[in-house]
Structures are given as C-alpha cells and as structure tokens.
Scaffold this motif. Structure first.
Motif, PDB file in Angstrom:
ATOM      1  N   ALA A   1       0.764  -0.707  -0.116  1.00  0.00           N
ATOM      2  CA  ALA A   1      -0.062   0.090  -0.144  1.00  0.00           C
ATOM      3  C   ALA A   1       1.165   1.354   0.510  1.00  0.00           C
ATOM      4  O   ALA A   1       2.106   1.718   0.967  1.00  0.00           O
ATOM      5  N   GLY A   2       0.804   2.072  -1.253  1.00  0.00           N
ATOM      6  CA  GLY A   2       1.705   3.495  -1.518  1.00  0.00           C
ATOM      7  C   GLY A   2       3.283   2.909  -1.368  1.00  0.00           C
ATOM      8  O   GLY A   2       3.746   4.165  -1.361  1.00  0.00           O
ATOM      9  N   TYR A   3       3.493   1.716  -2.023  1.00  0.00           N
ATOM     10  CA  TYR A   3       4.614   1.691  -2.055  1.00  0.00           C
ATOM     11  C   TYR A   3       5.035   1.089  -3.296  1.00  0.00           C
ATOM     12  O   TYR A   3       4.198   0.317  -3.678  1.00  0.00           O
ATOM     13  N   HIS A   4       6.188   1.242  -3.965  1.00  0.00           N
ATOM     14  CA  HIS A   4       6.308   0.349  -5.876  1.00  0.00           C
ATOM     15  C   HIS A   4       7.059   0.511  -6.227  1.00  0.00           C
ATOM     16  O   HIS A   4       7.925   2.078  -6.178  1.00  0.00           O
ATOM     17  N   ILE A   5       8.139  -0.644  -6.423  1.00  0.00           N
ATOM     18  CA  ILE A   5       9.374  -0.529  -6.957  1.00  0.00           C
ATOM     19  C   ILE A   5       9.405  -1.246  -7.810  1.00  0.00           C
ATOM     20  O   ILE A   5       9.060  -2.860  -7.933  1.00  0.00           O
ATOM     21  N   ASP A   6       9.953  -0.794  -9.804  1.00  0.00           N
ATOM     22  CA  ASP A   6      11.110  -1.854 -10.013  1.00  0.00           C
ATOM     23  C   ASP A   6      12.039  -2.415 -10.079  1.00  0.00           C
ATOM     24  O   ASP A   6      12.711  -1.577 -10.237  1.00  0.00           O
ATOM     25  N   GLY A   7      12.045  -3.606  -9.947  1.00  0.00           N
ATOM     26  CA  GLY A   7      13.395  -4.064  -9.789  1.00  0.00           C
ATOM     27  C   GLY A   7      14.139  -5.129 -11.104  1.00  0.00           C
ATOM     28  O   GLY A   7      13.488  -5.901 -11.674  1.00  0.00           O
ATOM     29  N   ALA A   8      15.820  -4.956 -11.782  1.00  0.00           N
ATOM     30  CA  ALA A   8      15.925  -5.799 -12.355  1.00  0.00           C
ATOM     31  C   ALA A   8      17.462  -6.027 -11.822  1.00  0.00           C
ATOM     32  O   ALA A   8      18.407  -5.442 -11.445  1.00  0.00           O
TER      33      ALA A   8
ATOM     34  N   GLY B   1      10.830   3.471  -9.764  1.00  0.00           N
ATOM     35  CA  GLY B   1       9.660   3.842  -9.106  1.00  0.00           C
ATOM     36  C   GLY B   1       9.605   5.003  -7.520  1.00  0.00           C
ATOM     37  O   GLY B   1      10.943   5.572  -7.483  1.00  0.00           O
ATOM     38  N   PRO B   2       7.894   5.240  -7.184  1.00  0.00           N
ATOM     39  CA  PRO B   2       8.739   6.431  -6.144  1.00  0.00           C
ATOM     40  C   PRO B   2       9.246   6.138  -4.583  1.00  0.00           C
ATOM     41  O   PRO B   2      10.136   6.970  -4.080  1.00  0.00           O
ATOM     42  N   GLN B   3       9.647   5.146  -4.764  1.00  0.00           N
ATOM     43  CA  GLN B   3      10.127   4.169  -3.218  1.00  0.00           C
ATOM     44  C   GLN B   3      11.626   4.205  -3.666  1.00  0.00           C
ATOM     45  O   GLN B   3      11.861   4.065  -2.571  1.00  0.00           O
ATOM     46  N   ALA B   4      11.839   3.916  -4.927  1.00  0.00           N
ATOM     47  CA  ALA B   4      12.901   3.884  -5.117  1.00  0.00           C
ATOM     48  C   ALA B   4      14.245   5.233  -4.899  1.00  0.00           C
ATOM     49  O   ALA B   4      13.987   5.993  -5.325  1.00  0.00           O
ATOM     50  N   ASP B   5      15.288   4.803  -4.358  1.00  0.00           N
ATOM     51  CA  ASP B   5      16.203   5.080  -3.058  1.00  0.00           C
ATOM     52  C   ASP B   5      17.680   5.576  -3.736  1.00  0.00           C
ATOM     53  O   ASP B   5      17.917   4.084  -3.980  1.00  0.00           O
TER      54      ASP B   5
ATOM     55  N   ALA C   1      20.476   6.725  -3.107  1.00  0.00           N
ATOM     56  CA  ALA C   1      21.809   6.492  -2.737  1.00  0.00           C
ATOM     57  C   ALA C   1      21.648   4.960  -2.243  1.00  0.00           C
ATOM     58  O   ALA C   1      22.557   4.186  -0.788  1.00  0.00           O
ATOM     59  N   SER C   2      20.754   4.055  -2.222  1.00  0.00           N
ATOM     60  CA  SER C   2      20.729   3.029  -1.239  1.00  0.00           C
ATOM     61  C   SER C   2      21.335   1.400  -1.960  1.00  0.00           C
ATOM     62  O   SER C   2      20.209   1.766  -3.324  1.00  0.00           O
ATOM     63  N   ASP C   3      21.757   1.621  -1.791  1.00  0.00           N
ATOM     64  CA  ASP C   3      22.304  -0.236  -2.476  1.00  0.00           C
ATOM     65  C   ASP C   3      20.869  -1.593  -1.939  1.00  0.00           C
ATOM     66  O   ASP C   3      21.270  -2.559  -2.856  1.00  0.00           O
ATOM     67  N   MET C   4      20.235  -0.922  -1.634  1.00  0.00           N
ATOM     68  CA  MET C   4      18.568  -1.862  -1.614  1.00  0.00           C
ATOM     69  C   MET C   4      19.295  -3.695  -0.706  1.00  0.00           C
ATOM     70  O   MET C   4      18.298  -4.023  -1.102  1.00  0.00           O
ATOM     71  N   GLY C   5      20.092  -3.605  -0.349  1.00  0.00           N
ATOM     72  CA  GLY C   5      20.502  -4.643   0.480  1.00  0.00           C
ATOM     73  C   GLY C   5      21.860  -5.767  -0.177  1.00  0.00           C
ATOM     74  O   GLY C   5      21.818  -6.707  -0.115  1.00  0.00           O
ATOM     75  N   LEU C   6      22.045  -4.925  -1.837  1.00  0.00           N
ATOM     76  CA  LEU C   6      22.862  -5.645  -2.318  1.00  0.00           C
ATOM     77  C   LEU C   6      24.154  -6.113  -1.276  1.00  0.00           C
ATOM     78  O   LEU C   6      24.802  -7.438  -1.236  1.00  0.00           O
ATOM     79  N   GLU C   7      24.703  -5.321  -0.835  1.00  0.00           N
ATOM     80  CA  GLU C   7      25.900  -5.844   0.422  1.00  0.00           C
ATOM     81  C   GLU C   7      25.675  -6.888   1.028  1.00  0.00           C
ATOM     82  O   GLU C   7      26.812  -7.999   0.878  1.00  0.00           O
ATOM     83  N   THR C   8      24.192  -6.552   2.044  1.00  0.00           N
ATOM     84  CA  THR C   8      24.236  -7.929   2.875  1.00  0.00           C
ATOM     85  C   THR C   8      24.233  -9.105   1.704  1.00  0.00           C
ATOM     86  O   THR C   8      24.300 -10.520   2.309  1.00  0.00           O
ATOM     87  N   TRP C   9      22.879  -9.315   0.578  1.00  0.00           N
ATOM     88  CA  TRP C   9      23.167 -10.192   0.319  1.00  0.00           C
ATOM     89  C   TRP C   9      24.374 -10.930  -0.064  1.00  0.00           C
ATOM     90  O   TRP C   9      24.513 -12.252  -0.096  1.00  0.00           O
ATOM     91  N   LEU C  10      25.088 -10.181  -0.758  1.00  0.00           N
ATOM     92  CA  LEU C  10      26.807 -10.758  -1.442  1.00  0.00           C
ATOM     93  C   LEU C  10      27.562 -11.513   0.283  1.00  0.00           C
ATOM     94  O   LEU C  10      28.447 -12.122  -0.119  1.00  0.00           O
ATOM     95  N   SER C  11      27.460 -10.137   0.942  1.00  0.00           N
ATOM     96  CA  SER C  11      28.221 -11.132   1.892  1.00  0.00           C
ATOM     97  C   SER C  11      27.517 -12.174   3.092  1.00  0.00           C
ATOM     98  O   SER C  11      28.435 -13.016   3.086  1.00  0.00           O
ATOM     99  N   ASP C  12      26.027 -12.551   3.127  1.00  0.00           N
ATOM    100  CA  ASP C  12      25.652 -13.541   2.845  1.00  0.00           C
ATOM    101  C   ASP C  12      25.641 -15.040   2.317  1.00  0.00           C
ATOM    102  O   ASP C  12      26.496 -15.639   2.932  1.00  0.00           O
TER     103      ASP C  12
END
Length: 125
Positions: free
Chosen positions: A68-75, A97-101, A103-114
């Motif tokens: 609700a009130g949130y949308h991001i398209d990712g590739a 999309g409206p909430q795409a930041d 400045a954010s890595d969208m968690g990618l660094e954490t994914w790669l570390s995991d």
C-alpha cells in the motif's frame, strides 16, 4: 537461487514461494513476501520472473515490489565465473519507482556478504 532463503539473512522476515513447478529455468516465477516491522506493520510482495538462466553462469530476474503506497520495479543480473580462488560473483541491479532510493544499495551488499559466508562455510561438492 533455489536455496535463497537458506543463505540470505533478510533485514525483515521473508518467505519465498515458487509459483511454477519443476527446476529453475527461464520464465520461472517466484514471490517473496517481506514483513516489514514498521508501525503499523507492513507487508511488501515482490513478484519476480526469471529472464535469463544458465546454470553456473548467469541468472537474471525482474519484478515489482508492491505494498500500500509503495512500488519499486527491480532488475537483477548475477553472473558467475570460475576463478583461481573459487567463483567470482558479479551483480548489477537497477531500481525505479516512487520509493526507489538512488543512494541505497537495496540490500545488495548484505546479499553478497551472506552468499560469501554460505559459500565458504557450506559443503564442498
């Protein structure tokens, strides 16, 4: 990818549901549901489709994250290349999309570390 939830430690509780039977392949679909601990609590549903898949070489998927009130398209594109020390993983992602930041890595660094932790501590085949 099939074992994603066994190695990734998401920032919020997440479940992944495969929407198509059989092995991972091009056009496979999956849905990730993220339970965001906000006030009030929120649920984000990410509906993804595999766009390219070559076992041991490349995996790409696209899809929107909606709530609700949130949308991001990712590739997302992940490539895997043998190296002297194991496997080199390269990633490319884009989000719009409206909430795409930007400045954010969208968690990618954490994914790669995991992924690195799982690869270095998991069973060798």
């Amino acid at each position: 990818m099939e074992a994603w939830t066994s190695w990734q430690k998401p920032a919020a509780p997440m479940t992944v549901r495969w929407l198509d039977p059989g092995p991972l392949r091009r056009h496979s679909r999956f849905e990730a549901t993220v339970h965001v601990p906000t006030t009030p609590p929120s649920t984000v549903v990410i509906s993804s489709t595999v766009r390219q898949f070559q076992r041991g070489e490349c995996l790409s998927w696209t899809g929107p994250a909606d709530s609700a009130g949130y949308h991001i398209d990712g590739a997302h594109v992940w490539t895997f290349r043998p190296s002297r020390d194991g496997v080199l993983v390269r990633t490319e992602e884009s989000h719009s999309g409206p909430q795409a930041d930007p400045a954010s890595d969208m968690g990618l660094e954490t994914w790669l570390s995991d992924l690195k932790t799982a690869a270095e501590t998991g069973p060798r085949g």
